[in-house]
Design an enzyme around this catalytic site. Sequence first.
Site, short mmCIF file in Angstrom:
data_model
loop_
_atom_site.label_atom_id
_atom_site.label_comp_id
_atom_site.label_asym_id
_atom_site.label_seq_id
_atom_site.Cartn_x
_atom_site.Cartn_y
_atom_site.Cartn_z
N ASP A 55 54.27 -72.82 -40.13
CA ASP A 55 53.24 -73.19 -41.11
C ASP A 55 52.01 -73.81 -40.46
O ASP A 55 51.15 -74.34 -41.16
CB ASP A 55 53.82 -74.21 -42.11
CG ASP A 55 54.80 -73.58 -43.09
OD1 ASP A 55 54.33 -72.87 -44.00
OD2 ASP A 55 56.01 -73.76 -42.94
N GLU A 86 45.22 -78.18 -42.93
CA GLU A 86 44.73 -79.21 -43.86
C GLU A 86 45.76 -80.32 -44.07
O GLU A 86 45.41 -81.49 -44.27
CB GLU A 86 44.43 -78.58 -45.23
CG GLU A 86 44.05 -79.61 -46.28
CD GLU A 86 43.79 -79.03 -47.66
OE1 GLU A 86 44.61 -78.22 -48.15
OE2 GLU A 86 42.76 -79.35 -48.24
N HIS A 101 51.14 -78.92 -54.39
CA HIS A 101 50.16 -79.98 -54.10
C HIS A 101 49.21 -80.18 -55.27
O HIS A 101 49.03 -79.29 -56.10
CB HIS A 101 49.30 -79.56 -52.89
CG HIS A 101 50.04 -79.53 -51.59
ND1 HIS A 101 49.90 -78.50 -50.69
CD2 HIS A 101 50.91 -80.41 -51.03
CE1 HIS A 101 50.65 -78.75 -49.62
NE2 HIS A 101 51.28 -79.90 -49.80
N CYS A 105 43.55 -75.00 -47.43
CA CYS A 105 44.64 -75.44 -46.55
C CYS A 105 44.50 -74.96 -45.12
O CYS A 105 45.16 -75.48 -44.23
CB CYS A 105 45.98 -75.01 -47.12
SG CYS A 105 46.16 -73.28 -47.19
#
Length: 276
Positions: free
Chosen positions: A68, A73, A172, A269
């Site tokens: 990932d 971010e 999020h 992100c």
Amino acid sequence: MTIYGLQTIRLGLVRPLPQSFLKALAQNPPPVPIDRDKAHAQHENYTETLRRYLPEVFSVAVDEAYPDCCFIEDTAIAVGGTVIISRIGAPSRLGESQAVSEVFRGLIKAGHNLTLQELKAPATLDGGDVLQMGKQLFVGLSKRTNAAAIEQLRDLLPDHDVVAVPVSDGLHLKSVLSAGDDETLIAATDPAARPMIDAIMEALPSHARCVLVPDTIAANVLRLGSTLVIQDGFPESRAILQNWVNEWKGELIALNMSEMIKADGALTCCSILLAY
Ligand code: CIR
């Protein structure tokens, strides 16, 4: 250049997409698996877009141990010249911040006027939960971000108003909304987003407004000065965002990030942007 309360973004950080991206975390397995080549091309296009619009873009070395890691971010937040290295809430991602912190140290050595801080255990926080609008910092209390992080942010940012916003649904806070500018919230019409929108609008100055879009993923936009970057492929949301951009005579560009979306990644992100 300062546009509608937005400070000039001086630099951006990105992190390339690893070969291991197919193993990235996802809340739900995508019906069509991630196409790695397409994902690479989309991420490169994103990076090139940033290079076109920002004075400086630095790349953190890719790390195959972290599927990932392109979602940079989440590793740090930048509030003016203060950079706060985070502790990502997903255990498999916790180590991602280290290399990002080293790059910031290098930038400071090279003369960038930045201050580096870090969150400490038991705090966990993903940058995807942090929405900055002027001197207000809205922080999602989510599966990834806890109250200890919010307390530490309050200590580290005494001149900011740090407002906790419970994230009842989704990954999020910024999975369902983002900042168009310091006075404009872009948010999804999804009813799950409503309590978050209400909490934010209540805390913002009364002249702030909210632009609603029907596609949840399209509510995460990236503002680069007079350019608004949006997700490609969502025509209804695009029309609404284009109208808003027309109001301030800006430019709208759309990026196809379909493969990031499959790993719960949105536009914001894939970068850390610094305005100071
Ligand atoms: C994760 O679950 O952590 C990643 N697959 C997606 C992170 C997206 N981050 C963001 O929107 N800030």
